[in-house]
Design a protein around this motif. Structure first.
Motif, PDB file in Angstrom:
ATOM      1  N   PHE A 201      -9.732 -20.312  -1.089  1.00 42.31           N
ATOM      2  CA  PHE A 201      -8.501 -19.518  -1.179  1.00 42.31           C
ATOM      3  C   PHE A 201      -7.395 -20.204  -0.376  1.00 42.31           C
ATOM      4  CE2 PHE A 201     -12.248 -16.721  -1.118  1.00 42.31           C
ATOM      5  CZ  PHE A 201     -12.194 -16.245  -2.424  1.00 42.31           C
ATOM      6  N   PRO A 202      -6.795 -21.246  -0.938  1.00 40.14           N
ATOM      7  CA  PRO A 202      -5.807 -22.037  -0.187  1.00 40.14           C
ATOM      8  C   PRO A 202      -4.475 -21.328   0.059  1.00 40.14           C
ATOM      9  CG  PRO A 202      -5.964 -22.818  -2.441  1.00 40.14           C
ATOM     10  CD  PRO A 202      -7.068 -21.822  -2.262  1.00 40.14           C
ATOM     11  N   THR A 203      -4.249 -20.214  -0.633  1.00 37.13           N
ATOM     12  CA  THR A 203      -2.998 -19.476  -0.434  1.00 37.13           C
ATOM     13  C   THR A 203      -3.291 -18.002  -0.189  1.00 37.13           C
ATOM     14  OG1 THR A 203      -2.664 -18.989  -2.783  1.00 37.13           O
ATOM     15  CG2 THR A 203      -1.722 -21.050  -1.931  1.00 37.13           C
ATOM     16  N   ALA A 204      -2.361 -17.345   0.458  1.00 38.22           N
ATOM     17  CA  ALA A 204      -2.336 -15.887   0.578  1.00 38.22           C
ATOM     18  C   ALA A 204      -0.943 -15.458   0.143  1.00 38.22           C
ATOM     19  CB  ALA A 204      -2.632 -15.442   1.998  1.00 38.22           C
ATOM     20  N   SER A 205      -0.762 -14.192  -0.215  1.00 34.47           N
ATOM     21  CA  SER A 205       0.555 -13.791  -0.715  1.00 34.47           C
ATOM     22  C   SER A 205       0.852 -12.342  -0.403  1.00 34.47           C
ATOM     23  CB  SER A 205       0.648 -14.014  -2.226  1.00 34.47           C
ATOM     24  OG  SER A 205      -0.262 -13.170  -2.917  1.00 34.47           O
TER      25      SER A 205
END
Length: 299
Positions: A201-205
């Protein structure tokens, strides 16, 4: 006896030698001020020093004004001057707005910038924006930053109507550990499945879904509660975040939000005493503190 003067009364006092002082910022003063007024910003630490330099005679009559007379700006200046021994100080009721309404003499050097947030879309400046984090255990706290990958905000009717920010979880950094080995170990720990599983999960938003304006807002910032969906790892949850948004002189906006988050609700569970037993030195507080700083330009 009241220490406030009407615009007509101030005109009479000026004709008798009183001095008028604009207590707002130099930028506001440059945009528009009472004709003949001097500027001494009450927000500056050196406010009293400047007044003392301009008027060493504590018996000189001084008249203060701010932008609208609806906040404590001029009153604060009045109180400070009274405490400093100035005996003849008064405040223009209604501030510059009342003076302008009466059509009395002004000096305008620049176009007056509109107050409040300008409606429209804004793109987040990823170089100037960041998310700061703090995590704690029994012995100490660690803190660092997470970079912002992309982001957009939209203002409608002077408040946030839409927003989306994507975090680069691969950029997690630590700022408190001086030893490079320990720092690298902590970062690997945070990036692992123990916490944020960055490889998967390289990104969070965060995507906003609503905005609740607080009852009172200043003339140059809007405070409220932004609601939205926060996605970390493979979990998306609704959250509510107190936030402030302010217009900038270049036409952009800045936003700030500070809040605590229970990381275990997003499956970052390492060291939680609610989920594991006999942790000893491996205990980590469930709550992490997050502080978001956003700079965005109109587009």
């Amino acid at each position: 006896m009241s220490h406030t003067l009407s615009s007509d009364q101030m005109m009479q006092h000026l004709q008798k030698g009183a001095v008028v002082i604009d207590v707002m910022t130099p930028e506001d003063y440059a945009a528009c001020h009472v004709a003949g007024a001097l500027n001494a910003c009450v927000y500056e630490v050196a406010f009293l020093d400047l007044i003392a330099e301009l008027f060493p005679d504590r018996n000189r009559e001084l008249i203060l004004y701010d932008a609208t007379g609806t906040t404590r700006s001029a009153e604060l200046a009045f109180e400070r001057l009274q405490q400093a021994g100035y005996a003849k100080v008064s405040v223009l009721a209604g501030g510059l707005a009342a003076w302008r309404k009466e059509g009395l003499p002004l000096e305008v050097e620049e176009k007056v910038a509109p107050l409040g947030l300008r409606d429209g879309p804004y793109r987040v400046d990823t170089e100037k924006s960041t998310l700061e984090w703090i995590g704690r255990n029994l012995n100490k706290r660690h803190y660092g930053r997470i970079g912002i990958k992309t982001g957009e905000l939209s203002i409608k009717d002077g408040k946030l109507s839409r927003g989306h920010i994507e975090l680069d979880m691969t950029s997690i950094s630590n700022l408190d550990l001086q030893d490079g080995g320990w720092r690298d170990l902590l970062i690997r720990h945070l990036k692992s499945d123990d916490f944020f599983a960055v490889d998967l999960f390289p990104t969070a938003s965060f995507t906003s879904t609503g905005w609740e304006t607080r009852a009172e807002n200043s003339l140059n910032a809007v405070e409220g509660i932004v609601t939205g969906k926060l996605k970390i790892r493979d979990v998306t949850r609704e959250i509510r975040i107190p936030a402030t948004i302010a217009p900038q002189s270049d036409g952009g906006i800045q936003a700030h939000a500070a809040f605590d988050l229970d990381r275990t609700l997003w499956n970052a569970c390492y060291g939680s005493c609610r989920l594991f037993e006999r942790l000893g030195m491996h205990f980590v507080d469930d709550l992490i503190s997050l502080e978001l700083f956003v700079v965005a330009g109109a587009w």
